[in-house]
Scaffold this motif. Structure first.
Motif, mmCIF file in Angstrom:
data_model
loop_
_atom_site.group_PDB
_atom_site.id
_atom_site.type_symbol
_atom_site.label_atom_id
_atom_site.label_comp_id
_atom_site.label_asym_id
_atom_site.label_seq_id
_atom_site.Cartn_x
_atom_site.Cartn_y
_atom_site.Cartn_z
ATOM 1 N N GLY A 351 11.053 16.779 -6.375
ATOM 2 C CA GLY A 351 12.157 15.976 -5.857
ATOM 3 C C GLY A 351 11.665 14.865 -4.954
ATOM 4 O O GLY A 351 12.125 13.715 -5.053
ATOM 5 N N CYS A 352 10.706 15.177 -4.078
ATOM 6 C CA CYS A 352 10.138 14.150 -3.196
ATOM 7 C C CYS A 352 9.353 13.113 -3.998
ATOM 8 O O CYS A 352 9.340 11.929 -3.658
ATOM 9 C CB CYS A 352 9.237 14.798 -2.145
ATOM 10 N N ALA A 353 8.665 13.565 -5.049
ATOM 11 C CA ALA A 353 7.908 12.633 -5.887
ATOM 12 C C ALA A 353 8.845 11.627 -6.552
ATOM 13 O O ALA A 353 8.557 10.420 -6.604
ATOM 14 C CB ALA A 353 7.118 13.394 -6.940
ATOM 15 N N LYS A 354 9.975 12.100 -7.059
ATOM 16 C CA LYS A 354 10.925 11.189 -7.705
ATOM 17 C C LYS A 354 11.494 10.178 -6.715
ATOM 18 O O LYS A 354 11.646 8.991 -7.039
ATOM 19 C CB LYS A 354 12.041 11.997 -8.359
ATOM 20 N N ASP A 355 11.799 10.636 -5.502
ATOM 21 C CA ASP A 355 12.286 9.701 -4.489
ATOM 22 C C ASP A 355 11.194 8.703 -4.093
ATOM 23 O O ASP A 355 11.480 7.526 -3.822
ATOM 24 C CB ASP A 355 12.765 10.464 -3.256
ATOM 25 N N SER A 356 9.958 9.167 -4.058
ATOM 26 C CA SER A 356 8.840 8.264 -3.739
ATOM 27 C C SER A 356 8.691 7.187 -4.816
ATOM 28 O O SER A 356 8.450 6.012 -4.502
ATOM 29 C CB SER A 356 7.531 9.052 -3.606
ATOM 30 N N ILE A 357 8.835 7.585 -6.068
ATOM 31 C CA ILE A 357 8.741 6.621 -7.165
ATOM 32 C C ILE A 357 9.843 5.570 -7.048
ATOM 33 O O ILE A 357 9.608 4.381 -7.270
ATOM 34 C CB ILE A 357 8.823 7.339 -8.529
ATOM 35 N N MET A 358 11.046 5.998 -6.673
ATOM 36 C CA MET A 358 12.142 5.041 -6.482
ATOM 37 C C MET A 358 11.811 4.040 -5.384
ATOM 38 O O MET A 358 12.089 2.841 -5.519
ATOM 39 C CB MET A 358 13.435 5.789 -6.160
ATOM 40 N N LEU A 359 11.193 4.530 -4.303
ATOM 41 C CA LEU A 359 10.808 3.626 -3.224
ATOM 42 C C LEU A 359 9.711 2.662 -3.670
ATOM 43 O O LEU A 359 9.706 1.481 -3.291
ATOM 44 C CB LEU A 359 10.338 4.431 -2.008
ATOM 45 N N VAL A 360 8.768 3.143 -4.480
ATOM 46 C CA VAL A 360 7.731 2.268 -5.038
ATOM 47 C C VAL A 360 8.382 1.155 -5.848
ATOM 48 O O VAL A 360 8.034 -0.027 -5.716
ATOM 49 C CB VAL A 360 6.746 3.070 -5.916
ATOM 50 N N GLU A 361 9.334 1.523 -6.680
ATOM 51 C CA GLU A 361 9.994 0.526 -7.529
ATOM 52 C C GLU A 361 10.765 -0.492 -6.706
ATOM 53 O O GLU A 361 10.753 -1.691 -7.016
ATOM 54 C CB GLU A 361 10.910 1.235 -8.518
ATOM 55 N N GLU A 362 11.434 -0.017 -5.649
ATOM 56 C CA GLU A 362 12.157 -0.949 -4.786
ATOM 57 C C GLU A 362 11.201 -1.943 -4.135
ATOM 58 O O GLU A 362 11.501 -3.147 -4.041
ATOM 59 C CB GLU A 362 12.928 -0.176 -3.720
ATOM 60 N N LEU A 364 8.274 -2.876 -5.321
ATOM 61 C CA LEU A 364 7.751 -3.771 -6.355
ATOM 62 C C LEU A 364 8.786 -4.805 -6.768
ATOM 63 O O LEU A 364 8.437 -5.949 -7.104
ATOM 64 C CB LEU A 364 7.293 -2.962 -7.567
ATOM 65 N N GLN A 365 10.044 -4.418 -6.752
ATOM 66 C CA GLN A 365 11.100 -5.393 -7.050
ATOM 67 C C GLN A 365 11.102 -6.506 -6.008
ATOM 68 O O GLN A 365 11.254 -7.687 -6.338
ATOM 69 C CB GLN A 365 12.450 -4.695 -7.091
ATOM 70 N N LYS A 366 10.911 -6.131 -4.753
ATOM 71 C CA LYS A 366 10.863 -7.149 -3.692
ATOM 72 C C LYS A 366 9.657 -8.059 -3.866
ATOM 73 O O LYS A 366 9.685 -9.223 -3.469
ATOM 74 C CB LYS A 366 10.818 -6.462 -2.320
ATOM 75 N N ALA A 368 8.557 -8.862 -6.728
ATOM 76 C CA ALA A 368 8.791 -9.540 -8.011
ATOM 77 C C ALA A 368 7.860 -9.060 -9.115
ATOM 78 O O ALA A 368 7.534 -9.808 -10.031
ATOM 79 C CB ALA A 368 8.666 -11.059 -7.842
ATOM 80 N N PHE A 369 7.433 -7.800 -9.062
ATOM 81 C CA PHE A 369 6.613 -7.247 -10.129
ATOM 82 C C PHE A 369 7.466 -6.752 -11.297
ATOM 83 O O PHE A 369 7.022 -6.709 -12.427
ATOM 84 C CB PHE A 369 5.764 -6.085 -9.612
ATOM 85 N N LEU A 370 8.716 -6.330 -11.013
ATOM 86 C CA LEU A 370 9.540 -5.765 -12.071
ATOM 87 C C LEU A 370 10.997 -5.875 -11.698
ATOM 88 O O LEU A 370 11.355 -6.103 -10.549
ATOM 89 C CB LEU A 370 9.182 -4.302 -12.323
ATOM 90 N N LYS A 371 11.836 -5.698 -12.733
ATOM 91 C CA LYS A 371 13.293 -5.714 -12.518
ATOM 92 C C LYS A 371 13.805 -4.301 -12.278
ATOM 93 O O LYS A 371 14.459 -4.017 -11.326
ATOM 94 C CB LYS A 371 13.994 -6.358 -13.715
ATOM 95 N N SER A 372 13.502 -3.369 -13.188
ATOM 96 C CA SER A 372 13.894 -1.984 -12.998
ATOM 97 C C SER A 372 13.069 -1.123 -13.936
ATOM 98 O O SER A 372 12.619 -1.577 -14.993
ATOM 99 C CB SER A 372 15.370 -1.762 -13.279
ATOM 100 N N SER A 373 12.879 0.133 -13.547
ATOM 101 C CA SER A 373 12.054 1.043 -14.352
ATOM 102 C C SER A 373 12.219 2.451 -13.863
ATOM 103 O O SER A 373 12.697 2.682 -12.768
ATOM 104 C CB SER A 373 10.597 0.616 -14.282
ATOM 105 N N ARG A 374 11.847 3.423 -14.696
ATOM 106 C CA ARG A 374 11.873 4.824 -14.307
ATOM 107 C C ARG A 374 10.650 5.529 -14.855
ATOM 108 O O ARG A 374 10.158 5.191 -15.936
ATOM 109 C CB ARG A 374 13.148 5.511 -14.807
ATOM 110 N N ALA A 375 10.168 6.508 -14.138
ATOM 111 C CA ALA A 375 8.988 7.257 -14.578
ATOM 112 C C ALA A 375 9.353 8.733 -14.697
ATOM 113 O O ALA A 375 10.226 9.232 -13.996
ATOM 114 C CB ALA A 375 7.843 7.096 -13.595
ATOM 115 N N LYS A 376 8.675 9.426 -15.584
ATOM 116 C CA LYS A 376 8.912 10.855 -15.788
ATOM 117 C C LYS A 376 7.598 11.595 -15.690
ATOM 118 O O LYS A 376 6.548 11.076 -16.049
ATOM 119 C CB LYS A 376 9.538 11.119 -17.157
ATOM 120 N N LEU A 377 7.683 12.845 -15.231
ATOM 121 C CA LEU A 377 6.506 13.710 -15.178
ATOM 122 C C LEU A 377 6.647 14.750 -16.255
ATOM 123 O O LEU A 377 7.672 15.407 -16.326
ATOM 124 C CB LEU A 377 6.387 14.375 -13.810
#
Length: 377
Positions: A351-362, A364-366, A368-377
């Motif tokens: 659960g913490c890993a998934k929240d961490s990935i969301m923070l990474v994406e946010e 990266l969006q700032k 300008a590396f990406l628009k949106s994305s999701r990762a799975k384990l």
């Protein structure tokens, strides 16, 4: 021919220089320049908190360049000393942090999926009946609908498993997950997905913040010095492993400030434990060992004479509340913190890993590396 060029750079940069030179030779300058546009992410810490995040990042759609940095890797991490039961330690009716229920639910689902897969044998995951013993009457805990088959232990159950008639217990089924095989499996995935590894002790995140776009700090107790967070403190745990193949169920109980647990697994039965706040020692304490065996034997008397296979002590990263957030700083790298799980690192890990990935994406969006994305384990 071979070109051997050596540079002296801070940790992280020397690795990137090596990679760029290697890739230029293999693929050509134009292709490597396109790779440079991929975000560079470092995960610091290779235990049950950091390693799942690193694997998820290598599987993400935006294909970051992921480096795992740690002073120690399995079998020498704090996670390797964990008793490795998927057990929620809080017996309160509501969680102190509203995120706990989400983290726990997601982690349970992930590990039960692993248990139902072909990987269960390789990872030595086993399903056991767990009894939580306590005095007096208690309302059911907040996690009763997350675990499998939660119920109040009947008088017949208590009699057959040697729980005193003046005590009460909850029963449910849960998983035992030895961290050694699990961490090895994650590391194998990480490397197969192109992840890079650096073994080095960092004294400050500033040593690497110029080499990466994102740094994810999963250093547990190490964050006390690494990021100067003195709200993190050690909680010393000691456990023993005994040969007792006849023990098939698990028991946990509160014993003053310490804990009692009996966890059967493939190599033997883990007996514990201690929860000594502020104790930095990882040496074996003979008095603690004797007390652990004595307490556990009060529930399963045959454990008193079980053969001792192994014993260890480790330091849990205690903190009043888990720190899982992005830090707003002026450094070149965005920093995400994920530490302070106080003995629930495995239970919260996915659960913490998934929240961490969301923070990474946010972050990266700032950038300008990406628009949106999701990762799975």
């Amino acid at each position: 021919f071979v070109i051997n060029i050596q540079f002296r750079f801070p940790v992280g940069r020397e690795f990137l220089v090596h990679c760029v030179i290697t890739e230029v030779i293999k693929h050509g300058f134009a292709e490597v320049m396109s790779v440079k546009q991929r975000p560079r992410v470092a995960v610091v810490g290779a235990g049950v908190t950091g390693l799942p995040i690193a694997v998820m990042l290598t599987q993400s759609e935006y294909h970051p360049q992921v480096t795992l940095i740690a002073e120690e890797f399995s079998p020498n991490t704090t996670s390797d000393t964990a008793a490795a039961s998927l057990r929620i330690t809080s017996n309160k009716t509501s969680s102190s942090d509203p995120r706990q229920e989400k983290w726990t639910r997601e982690t349970y689902q992930y590990f039960f999926n692993l248990f139902a897969s072909r990987m269960a044998g390789e990872l030595d995951i086993s399903l056991v009946t767990m009894y939580v013993v306590f005095e007096g009457n208690r309302n059911h805990p907040w996690w009763k609908d997350i675990v499998l088959g939660f119920h109040d232990a009947t008088a017949t159950e208590k009699e057959k498993i040697n729980i005193a008639h003046d005590k009460n217990a909850w029963g449910y089924s849960t998983l035992i997950i030895p961290c050694g095989p699990y961490l090895a499996w994650l590391m194998k995935q990480f490397k197969a997905n192109g992840g890079h590894v650096i073994q080095k002790k960092l004294n400050s995140l500033h040593e690497i913040d110029c080499a990466y776009d994102i740094v994810v700090n999963c250093t547990g107790l190490g964050s006390r010095e690494l990021v100067n967070d003195h709200t993190v403190y050690p909680v010393r745990g000691q456990a023993v492993l005994v040969k007792a193949p006849w023990v098939k169920h698990s028991v946990t109980a509160e014993v003053g400030e310490d804990v009692l647990y009996i966890y059967p697994r493939k190599r033997g039965v883990v007996l514990g434990g201690t929860a000594q706040i502020g104790n930095w020692s990882t040496d074996i304490d003979i008095a603690d060992r004797e007390e652990i065996i004595s307490r556990c034997s009060s529930y399963i008397p045959s454990l008193a004479h079980a053969e001792l296979i192994d014993e260890w002590a480790g330091l849990r990263p205690g903190r009043k509340q888990v720190r899982l957030e992005a830090e707003h700083s002026t450094s070149r790298a965005s920093v995400i913190h994920n530490y302070g799980h106080t003995g629930q690192g495995l239970v919260y890990s996915i659960g913490c890993a998934k929240d961490s990935i969301m923070l990474v994406e946010e972050c990266l969006q700032k950038r300008a590396f990406l628009k949106s994305s999701r990762a799975k384990l």
